[in-house]
Design an enzyme around this catalytic site. Sequence first.
Site, PDB file in Angstrom:
ATOM      1  N   HIS A 230       0.952  -1.207   0.105  1.00  0.00           N
ATOM      2  CA  HIS A 230      -0.052   0.061  -0.009  1.00  0.00           C
ATOM      3  C   HIS A 230       0.770   1.053  -0.082  1.00  0.00           C
ATOM      4  CE1 HIS A 230      -3.541  -2.478   1.678  1.00  0.00           C
ATOM      5  NE2 HIS A 230      -3.728  -2.012   0.621  1.00  0.00           N
ATOM      6  N   TYR A 430       3.962   0.556   4.307  1.00  0.00           N
ATOM      7  CA  TYR A 430       4.595  -0.514   5.485  1.00  0.00           C
ATOM      8  C   TYR A 430       3.798  -1.655   5.412  1.00  0.00           C
ATOM      9  CZ  TYR A 430       6.794   3.680   6.826  1.00  0.00           C
ATOM     10  OH  TYR A 430       7.386   4.915   6.975  1.00  0.00           O
ATOM     11  N   HIS A 431       3.171  -2.103   4.186  1.00  0.00           N
ATOM     12  CA  HIS A 431       2.363  -3.239   3.977  1.00  0.00           C
ATOM     13  C   HIS A 431       2.836  -4.432   3.085  1.00  0.00           C
ATOM     14  CE1 HIS A 431      -1.345  -0.635   5.621  1.00  0.00           C
ATOM     15  NE2 HIS A 431      -0.503  -1.051   6.781  1.00  0.00           N
ATOM     16  N   PRO A 432       4.060  -4.728   2.951  1.00  0.00           N
ATOM     17  CA  PRO A 432       4.516  -5.408   1.978  1.00  0.00           C
ATOM     18  C   PRO A 432       3.580  -6.846   1.876  1.00  0.00           C
ATOM     19  CG  PRO A 432       6.013  -5.195   3.562  1.00  0.00           C
ATOM     20  CD  PRO A 432       5.064  -4.302   3.827  1.00  0.00           C
TER      21      PRO A 432
END
Length: 512
Positions: A230, A430-432
């Site tokens: 995201h 920070y949503h890998p």
Amino acid sequence: MRNRTPQQQSRWPRGKVLGGSSVLNYMLYIRGNRRDYDRWEQQLGCEGWGWRSVLPYFIKSEDNRDPSIAHNGYHGRGGYLTVSTPPYASPLAHAFVEAGQTLGYPNIDLNGPFQTGFAIPQSTLRRGARCSTAKAFLEPCRGRPNLHILVRAHVTKILFDENRRARTVLFRYRRLQRAVRARQEIILSAGSIGSAQLLMLSGVGPRLHLESLGIPVISDIPVGENLQDHIGGAGISFMINDSVSVVRKRFNPKTAFDYFIKGQGPLTVPGGVEGIGFIRTKYNARHSDWPDVEVHFVSSTPAADGGHTIRRVMGMTDELFDRVYRPYLNMDGFTMYPVLLRPKSRGWMRLRSADPEDYPLINPGYLTRIEDVLILVEGMKQLIALGYSEPFRKYDARIFEPDFPGCERYEPYSDEHLACIARTYTATIYHPSGTCRMGRPELPTTVVDPQLRVKGVLSLRVVDASVFPEIPSGNTNAPVIMIAEKASDMIRHFRRVTWGTNYLNWWLWTRR
């Protein structure tokens, strides 16, 4: 990705601590949209992962402590994970929710029957403080004889026997190579980067890539592909004429006393994000409740703290900060960040070498699909409208005027201008996700099956955000916890069936 760090890179921190990234995230409790999970099941080959199947696992872990929400049928009470509304909200947070209503977005429970709307979000907070997964799930298990935790250990490889069954985990501890043997299964939960890296180091991954590094191939599957994240375009910042920003109230003896003694006050705001909105753009008009942009509302700006925190975290160059934010140094304001919920762009990750100490190569592929830029532009337009809506007028809200480097040649706030801003300042949320994609075993894109078992080997599962076939429409902490809850039931069921089969075989053998 211009005007970021000198190397033009995003900063991707890792949660190398008990509790993983739940120890350093923004604590926002967002499950995602029911269409996400129904799509997983109906179109992406993830049998058993539809909304009706996963909702009980969201509810199972939850201990919701907001009486206005907890009893509406969509939440759990008594689970390990504390979820609550922050005890403090600034006047700007309430103005944000009211501004959403002026654009037709209701004030809702973002984890209730509908997602499109605005709210002061619930977070993983317990008495005003962070409730990480370590606090929620590990601390109550202290003293259990079947739980052993070893910190400061670095797993380097998984070893397989001649039948390709995962048998042994190698790790480094106190500078020595050590090994632990698994009697039943090995479960990887190292995150979208760590789990994929460890699989490839162990010989599970793309054949050509592994052979180029001299790693013997155990299973040729597309580990490291399908990387999603995201991202947000540059935040739309406004200055105001009133000292109501959280940053002004955050650090002083009173707020410290309120936080540490009472569990109240501005320090309880989750990461500074006081409001969340889920909005639709014209590119998603045919879906009444499947928003394509999430709005993070922060009652501060990158300049409000004197340029100390956000500037460093986001890796802004001096040119960008001096040009856009320095004129508003230490002034009150607020910022709204448009977050692209379902990016079309995909990235990848690879090993840099066969050395487990080397960081992997990561290419997130941000904005490589024009559709992503167009959606961000439409989201930014709505944020500008929010900032100039009636609820913010009483604060004399005015948008930051200095332009982003390289965007001066476009007409202000035209589509081209906003697209330039989005490309100039692209920030990860920070949503890998997605590097060990879940799906039907026969599909060439699959890494793990719907039971989360790694394809081509035995006794090995992955349980983290890497298994998402597509990233959910919301913050990823709650979905990862749901994945873990569901996986635990799968594993227990598998062991009961295995035990029953072995017992039956033994009983028949004794009666020969």
